[in-house]
Write a protein that holds these residues in place. Sequence first.
Motif, PDB file in Angstrom:
ATOM      1  N   ASP A  59       0.845  -1.185   0.000  1.00  0.00           N
ATOM      2  CA  ASP A  59       0.000   0.000   0.000  1.00  0.00           C
ATOM      3  C   ASP A  59       0.889   1.247   0.000  1.00  0.00           C
ATOM      4  O   ASP A  59       1.092   1.896   1.022  1.00  0.00           O
ATOM      5  N   LYS A 115       0.576   4.246  -1.052  1.00  0.00           N
ATOM      6  CA  LYS A 115      -0.001   5.541  -0.667  1.00  0.00           C
ATOM      7  C   LYS A 115       0.123   5.771   0.833  1.00  0.00           C
ATOM      8  O   LYS A 115       0.420   6.879   1.280  1.00  0.00           O
ATOM      9  N   LYS A 165      -2.828   0.956   8.544  1.00  0.00           N
ATOM     10  CA  LYS A 165      -2.342   2.329   8.355  1.00  0.00           C
ATOM     11  C   LYS A 165      -1.665   2.867   9.614  1.00  0.00           C
ATOM     12  O   LYS A 165      -0.588   3.468   9.539  1.00  0.00           O
ATOM     13  N   LYS A 185       2.338  -3.616   4.757  1.00  0.00           N
ATOM     14  CA  LYS A 185       0.889  -3.386   4.672  1.00  0.00           C
ATOM     15  C   LYS A 185       0.394  -3.689   3.267  1.00  0.00           C
ATOM     16  O   LYS A 185       0.853  -3.086   2.298  1.00  0.00           O
ATOM     17  N   PRO A 204      -2.371  -3.576   0.133  1.00  0.00           N
ATOM     18  CA  PRO A 204      -3.377  -2.591  -0.286  1.00  0.00           C
ATOM     19  C   PRO A 204      -4.748  -2.960   0.279  1.00  0.00           C
ATOM     20  O   PRO A 204      -5.115  -4.131   0.345  1.00  0.00           O
TER      21      PRO A 204
END
Length: 225
Positions: free
Chosen positions: A22, A24, A56, A108, A110
Amino acid sequence: MSVEKLIASVHEEAKREDFPIDEKVYKSAGRDPFEPTLFFGNLQSKVCFFARDLGKDEVHAKQPLYGAAGRLVRNGIHVTMHGESTKDQDKLEAAAKKVLLTNTVPYKPPGNKAYSAAVKKRFRPFLEELLLEHWQGDYIITLGNEAFKWFNTYATKKVADEFFRREDRYEAELEITIAPKGSDLEKKVILAPLPHPSPLNQKYYHIFPDLLQNRLLKVKDSLGT
C-alpha cells in the motif's frame, strides 16, 4: 545474523521482486515502502503476539499492533499487570514492551486484504529466523485465523484442522515445533489462538478482552511489573 542484518535482509528481499504494498499509506507516513516493520517489543519476553499484517496506524507508528486492535491488546497487557484499564499512550507503549509483537508479513497490503500464500511463503524464512534465533520466548498468542494458519506448516494438517474445529480453541493450547526446512534449528512453542479483535467480528469482539485476559493470566508472572 544480528537483528539489524535481519531487517536489512528483509528490506533487500522486498526490493528484489514486486509484490502488493500500500504505497499511498507509506508515502503519507514519509516512509520507504520497502522498509519492513518486522517487530516491536521485547525479544527476551516469553510471550509473542502474532497478527496478520500491518494497517495504516502501524505504518505511521512503525510498530505492529498499534491501531484499534493493538490498543485492545496493549490495554489487556496493562490490565493483567496493573489491574486497571488505561488509554494513556505511554502506558500502552510500556505494556507493548513487555511482549514481542509481529505479523505474518512485515508490510501493509493494499486495502484490507490478507497477503497471498505466495507472499507469506516468501517472507516466512525471515519470520522463522526472528522467532527461532532472536526471540527467547515460547508462548505465541495468534490473532485471527490467518495468523494461526501461518503455523499449520509445522503441524500435520489433520492436527491443525482438528484443533481449530474445537469449540474451546480460544481457551485451549497447541504445542508445535517450528522446524524450518533445510535448517537444523527448531523450537517447541505453544500456540494460544484468539479471534481477531475487530468490530466486524461480532461473534467475538465483545468477549475478546475476557479471552485475552484468560491467556495472559497464564503467563502473568513472566510479564514483570
